[in-house]
Scaffold this motif. Structure first.
Motif, PDB file in Angstrom:
ATOM      1  N   SER A   1       7.062  -2.145 -21.792  1.00  0.00           N
ATOM      2  CA  SER A   1       6.630  -2.923 -20.628  1.00  0.00           C
ATOM      3  C   SER A   1       5.153  -2.746 -20.323  1.00  0.00           C
ATOM      4  O   SER A   1       4.519  -3.650 -19.769  1.00  0.00           O
ATOM      5  N   TYR A   2       4.596  -1.573 -20.679  1.00  0.00           N
ATOM      6  CA  TYR A   2       3.244  -1.249 -20.250  1.00  0.00           C
ATOM      7  C   TYR A   2       2.363  -0.790 -21.411  1.00  0.00           C
ATOM      8  O   TYR A   2       1.519   0.092 -21.257  1.00  0.00           O
TER       9      TYR A   2
ATOM     10  N   SER B   1       6.571   2.975 -23.625  1.00  0.00           N
ATOM     11  CA  SER B   1       7.113   1.820 -22.925  1.00  0.00           C
ATOM     12  C   SER B   1       6.729   0.510 -23.602  1.00  0.00           C
ATOM     13  O   SER B   1       5.573   0.299 -23.981  1.00  0.00           O
TER      14      SER B   1
ATOM     15  N   THR C   1      12.003   0.586 -21.438  1.00  0.00           N
ATOM     16  CA  THR C   1      11.447  -0.533 -20.670  1.00  0.00           C
ATOM     17  C   THR C   1      10.945  -0.124 -19.296  1.00  0.00           C
ATOM     18  O   THR C   1      10.278  -0.918 -18.631  1.00  0.00           O
TER      19      THR C   1
ATOM     20  N   ARG D   1      12.532  -7.473 -18.558  1.00  0.00           N
ATOM     21  CA  ARG D   1      12.044  -6.284 -19.261  1.00  0.00           C
ATOM     22  C   ARG D   1      12.593  -6.243 -20.684  1.00  0.00           C
ATOM     23  O   ARG D   1      11.867  -5.935 -21.638  1.00  0.00           O
TER      24      ARG D   1
ATOM     25  N   ARG E   1      11.127  -9.015 -23.030  1.00  0.00           N
ATOM     26  CA  ARG E   1       9.824  -8.583 -23.550  1.00  0.00           C
ATOM     27  C   ARG E   1      10.006  -7.490 -24.601  1.00  0.00           C
ATOM     28  O   ARG E   1       9.348  -7.507 -25.645  1.00  0.00           O
TER      29      ARG E   1
END
Length: 450
Positions: free
Chosen positions: A99-100, A97, A127, A148, A151
């Motif tokens: 996102s994380y 990911s 994402t 999302r 980023r």
């Protein structure tokens, strides 16, 4: 002489198989998804068929109903390191990911996997829609779709800069002079953006294929922008040939608009398969799996993909289109899966029950003989809807074995697929060039020597 165009094929290892009830038939132990030998076996089967890669989906949350489904996933980059050491040619594609994760740590893990595998690694950037993953990282819910992907775009940019931070010939390795590397060819990236500040360079040198292959899976507007700009391959969800052709042409045009060679962006729709020696045998195999899952389970898969409660679905009626809204406003899940199911249902006026038998794991389902499966692969490939396919057999390991032993020989006889590996890297399998290093072409870039 021009080499005939051939398709690329990946094997998507979804738990016990692409069908949610695969674990009930007992081909392997219910705990097999925690056993590295299980994945190594599927990878070896796939390598016997000269497939391009195996693919692991992933998300940083516990998904599904643990009461009725095998739950839990090993971390892909760790698992695929063990798989790579048990194989020699097949590519290994890890989902992670944007996102994380943080760009530096993920770039390092993936570049390490590329070295360990000898240049066979790829990153599938996602994402992660939905709140469950976000809540494991201190957030109350997932960021909105546009955020999302904003980023993600910067994340990928940073990762590629880090992968490029060592030039191909940076390592000198001269014992006589004591010079290990040329500092002028190891670069800080000095990235400052809306989401990240990263100095660099990466602490892992350039890998055998230059850098890992970049894969993107997503058909939303944000996904298409991200994939057309950065990806080497796109895993996609189209369920009808017209939709497949339209998506293929759109993505090639988008790549061209970025100044890219569109031939260097591979479009690979997902395909779920149930294969038998005859169509009737394949249908019996499919029916046996469906019986375990039940009508409610099949309907629930549809409900999850389109974001409505299963209680709002009538098995013998069309989808409740008036309740679905617009895909642009759909924040609860994958835009690609949403559109694939809704478009198929609309185009063919399917009931929920009929739709559930045309879709598996969110992708087009083909139930038939090896010849019929080869026919549909060839049709999409020759029609300009695909450069290759991401396969999701119904059960492992038998679904992979049937494809390799029965479908692959047909594709070879038709001149559509390789008879043997002719290179050692995933880029070579996919027909992708060695990527140019941005800093080699930019002599003013900041280097360790400066």
């Amino acid at each position: 002489m021009t080499t005939p165009r051939q398709m690329s094929i990946g094997m998507n290892i979804l738990g016990h198989g692409g069908h949610g009830a695969a674990w009930r038939l007992g081909e392997v132990d219910p705990r097999a998804c925690m056993d590295v030998g299980y994945y190594q076996n599927i990878a070896r089967i796939s390598e016997r068929g000269t497939l391009d890669a195996i693919f692991l989906a992933d998300g940083p949350q516990l998904g599904g109903d643990v009461a009725t489904q095998p739950a839990g996933r090993l971390e892909p980059t760790v698992l695929l390191t063990a798989v790579a050491l048990a194989t020699t040619h097949i590519g290994v594609i890890a989902t992670a990911s944007s996102s994380y994760n943080s760009p530096f740590n993920l770039a390092r893990r993936l570049q390490s996997l590329d070295h360990i595998s000898g240049g066979r690694a790829a990153w599938n950037v996602v994402t992660n829609a939905g709140d469950a993953a976000a809540q494991n990282f201190g957030l109350s819910g997932a960021p909105v779709h546009a955020d999302r992907y904003g980023r993600a775009d910067e994340f990928v940019d940073v990762v590629i800069k880090l992968w490029d931070s060592w030039e191909d010939d940076a390592i000198v390795g001269d014992r006589e002079t004591g010079r290990f590397a040329d500092p002028a060819k190891v670069h800080r990236i000095d990235h400052e953006g809306a989401h990240f500040r990263v100095r660099g360079p990466l602490n892992v040198p350039r890998s055998p294929q230059g850098r890992p292959v970049l894969v993107q899976a997503g058909s939303s507007e944000g996904g298409k922008a991200l994939g057309s700009r950065w990806a080497d391959a796109i895993f996609t969800t189209q369920t009808t040939l017209p939709d497949g052709i339209a998506f293929y042409n759109e993505m090639k045009a988008r790549a061209r608009a970025w100044g890219r060679n569109p031939d260097h962006l591979k479009i690979m729709p997902g395909l779920s398969t149930v294969i038998g020696s005859t169509e009737e045998e394949a249908q019996r195999r499919c029916d046996a799996l469906d019986t375990f899952q039940g009508e409610a389970g099949l309907a629930n898969q549809i409900a999850q993909r389109i974001g409505v409660p299963v209680s709002q679905l009538d098995l013998d009626a069309p989808l409740p289109f008036e309740k679905l809204g617009n895909v642009v406003d759909y924040e609860r899940g994958s835009h690609g899966f949403f559109e694939a199911q809704v478009n198929l249902a609309r185009r063919e006026n399917l009931t929920v029950r009929q739709l559930s038998r045309r879709i598996r794991s969110g992708h087009r389902l083909v139930v038939g003989s090896a010849e019929q499966v080869a026919d549909t692969l060839e049709e999409w490939f020759r029609a300009g809807a695909a450069d290759g396919f991401n396969l999701m057999p119904d059960m492992f390991p038998s679904g992979a074995e049937i494809f390799v032993d029965e479908v692959v020989p047909i594709l070879r006889r038709r001149g559509l697929f390789r008879h043997e590996y002719t290179g050692s890297t995933l880029r070579h399998h996919l027909g992708l060039p060695h990527p140019a290093n941005r800093y080699a072409a930019a002599p003013g870039a900041a280097a360790l020597a400066s």
